[in-house]
Design a protein around this motif. Sequence first.
Motif, mmCIF file in Angstrom:
data_model
loop_
_atom_site.group_PDB
_atom_site.id
_atom_site.type_symbol
_atom_site.label_atom_id
_atom_site.label_comp_id
_atom_site.label_asym_id
_atom_site.label_seq_id
_atom_site.Cartn_x
_atom_site.Cartn_y
_atom_site.Cartn_z
ATOM 1 N N MET A 128 -17.302 14.589 16.983
ATOM 2 C CA MET A 128 -17.567 13.499 16.001
ATOM 3 C C MET A 128 -17.757 12.173 16.743
ATOM 4 N N ASP A 129 -18.768 11.437 16.354
ATOM 5 C CA ASP A 129 -19.041 10.119 16.914
ATOM 6 C C ASP A 129 -17.783 9.223 16.772
ATOM 7 N N SER A 130 -17.519 8.387 17.791
ATOM 8 C CA SER A 130 -16.261 7.616 17.728
ATOM 9 C C SER A 130 -16.294 6.547 16.633
ATOM 10 N N THR A 131 -17.483 6.006 16.341
ATOM 11 C CA THR A 131 -17.546 5.018 15.242
ATOM 12 C C THR A 131 -17.238 5.715 13.913
ATOM 13 N N ILE A 132 -17.730 6.953 13.778
ATOM 14 C CA ILE A 132 -17.478 7.705 12.533
ATOM 15 C C ILE A 132 -15.979 8.005 12.409
ATOM 16 N N GLU A 142 -23.737 9.937 7.232
ATOM 17 C CA GLU A 142 -22.305 10.230 7.366
ATOM 18 C C GLU A 142 -21.467 8.973 7.103
ATOM 19 N N ALA A 143 -21.886 7.850 7.683
ATOM 20 C CA ALA A 143 -21.113 6.610 7.478
ATOM 21 C C ALA A 143 -21.154 6.204 6.005
ATOM 22 N N ALA A 144 -22.319 6.323 5.382
ATOM 23 C CA ALA A 144 -22.441 5.907 3.976
ATOM 24 C C ALA A 144 -21.636 6.823 3.058
ATOM 25 N N ALA A 145 -21.621 8.128 3.369
ATOM 26 C CA ALA A 145 -20.815 9.048 2.555
ATOM 27 C C ALA A 145 -19.339 8.652 2.652
ATOM 28 N N LEU A 146 -18.904 8.332 3.860
ATOM 29 C CA LEU A 146 -17.487 7.981 4.053
ATOM 30 C C LEU A 146 -17.089 6.724 3.277
ATOM 31 N N VAL A 147 -17.946 5.717 3.272
ATOM 32 C CA VAL A 147 -17.534 4.444 2.635
ATOM 33 C C VAL A 147 -17.997 4.325 1.185
ATOM 34 N N HIS A 148 -18.627 5.392 0.632
ATOM 35 C CA HIS A 148 -19.361 5.190 -0.618
ATOM 36 C C HIS A 148 -18.483 4.689 -1.786
ATOM 37 N N ASP A 149 -17.207 5.062 -1.807
ATOM 38 C CA ASP A 149 -16.365 4.632 -2.933
ATOM 39 C C ASP A 149 -15.413 3.494 -2.565
ATOM 40 N N ILE A 150 -15.553 2.945 -1.357
ATOM 41 C CA ILE A 150 -14.680 1.819 -0.971
ATOM 42 C C ILE A 150 -14.973 0.640 -1.904
ATOM 43 N N GLY A 151 -13.909 0.129 -2.521
ATOM 44 C CA GLY A 151 -14.070 -1.035 -3.392
ATOM 45 C C GLY A 151 -14.388 -0.695 -4.836
ATOM 46 N N ASP A 152 -14.673 0.595 -5.142
ATOM 47 C CA ASP A 152 -14.995 0.964 -6.524
ATOM 48 C C ASP A 152 -13.749 0.822 -7.409
ATOM 49 N N ILE A 201 -14.514 -2.728 7.014
ATOM 50 C CA ILE A 201 -14.391 -1.417 7.670
ATOM 51 C C ILE A 201 -15.586 -1.164 8.589
ATOM 52 N N LEU A 202 -16.792 -1.482 8.109
ATOM 53 C CA LEU A 202 -17.989 -1.205 8.917
ATOM 54 C C LEU A 202 -18.043 -2.113 10.134
ATOM 55 N N GLU A 203 -17.708 -3.385 9.952
ATOM 56 C CA GLU A 203 -17.772 -4.317 11.084
ATOM 57 C C GLU A 203 -16.738 -3.961 12.145
ATOM 58 N N GLU A 204 -15.587 -3.481 11.728
ATOM 59 C CA GLU A 204 -14.556 -3.130 12.710
ATOM 60 C C GLU A 204 -14.824 -1.791 13.407
ATOM 61 N N SER A 205 -15.827 -1.043 12.923
ATOM 62 C CA SER A 205 -16.064 0.298 13.480
ATOM 63 C C SER A 205 -16.902 0.282 14.743
ATOM 64 N N GLY A 206 -17.617 -0.824 14.985
ATOM 65 C CA GLY A 206 -18.497 -0.875 16.153
ATOM 66 C C GLY A 206 -19.893 -0.333 15.881
ATOM 67 N N ASP A 266 -27.858 -3.244 12.475
ATOM 68 C CA ASP A 266 -28.915 -2.713 11.603
ATOM 69 C C ASP A 266 -28.435 -1.456 10.875
ATOM 70 N N THR A 267 -27.576 -0.672 11.525
ATOM 71 C CA THR A 267 -27.020 0.519 10.848
ATOM 72 C C THR A 267 -26.089 0.067 9.726
ATOM 73 N N ILE A 268 -25.290 -0.976 10.003
ATOM 74 C CA ILE A 268 -24.383 -1.501 8.966
ATOM 75 C C ILE A 268 -25.200 -1.931 7.745
ATOM 76 N N SER A 269 -26.331 -2.603 7.979
ATOM 77 C CA SER A 269 -27.152 -3.048 6.830
ATOM 78 C C SER A 269 -27.639 -1.856 6.012
ATOM 79 N N GLU A 270 -28.060 -0.798 6.710
ATOM 80 C CA GLU A 270 -28.553 0.382 5.972
ATOM 81 C C GLU A 270 -27.425 1.017 5.154
#
Length: 218
Positions: A1-5, A51-61, A77-82, A86-90
């Motif tokens: 697994m990717d370390s950012t993931i 994968e990143a979007a699936a993981l965070v999809h319900d954060i804040g809901d 969460i995304l900014e602290e992940s490294g 441009d990936t964070i924006s997507e």
Amino acid sequence: MDSTIRTIATAVREYHSGAESGHGWWHVERVRRTAMAIQQAEGRGNPLVVEAAALVHDIGDYKVKGIGDDTGAVKKILEESGLPEDTISEVLYIHENISFRKSLEGAVARTPELDIVQDADRLDAIGAIGIARAFSYGGSKGSEIYIPGEKPVNIDSGEAYRNSQSSVINHFYEKLLTLKDKMNTSTGAMMAAERHRFMELFLDQFFSECNGESEPDI
Ligand code: ADP
Ligand code: NI
């Protein structure tokens, strides 16, 4: 697994701890797995974004913790992940546009990754798992299982979805049975068809046990 993931997954698991079970970590993990499987089968979309979007999809809901929307948490969460900017924006674009509530407010520009993660989230709302989640969420907010004679209402706005006081059985007619025709990918549509049939079987059995009550006339 990717370390950012891995970093994102750890923060997300922590965020969802104590959530209503239908919106807990295991919902997120199922959506992650299903989204990855759809991405592979379809052969499109960037797997890291999916994968990143699936993981965070319900954060804040608002449904996760039963309080209002929490808009800053996902960015943090995304900014602290490294992850690169441009990936964070997507990923944030998917986060902003994935929900059923948002889809009731009008069409948004599609990306392959939004299509895939939204299908994975919708698949977890239907079939056997969808049934379990609906009763878990309904239970957490004190909904009735079923109110004989009460007709499903037309959920045509984000506000109506959020404020719905319907019984859980009516939620099937108001939302869950409509999802199979809203899938974005052909892989998702195929998976949805089977889960949809299972919900119909469940409802047939439910009404057959209700001593002559029939399904709502809609
Ligand atoms: P969405 O963006 O579609 O709302 P979520 O993953 O946040 O996606 O959660 C959706 C799930 O929450 C529903 O599919 C259902 O299981 C549950 N839910 C939402 N509203 C209700 C309701 N009024 N009654 C029962 N379950 C509900
Ligand atoms: Ni979800």
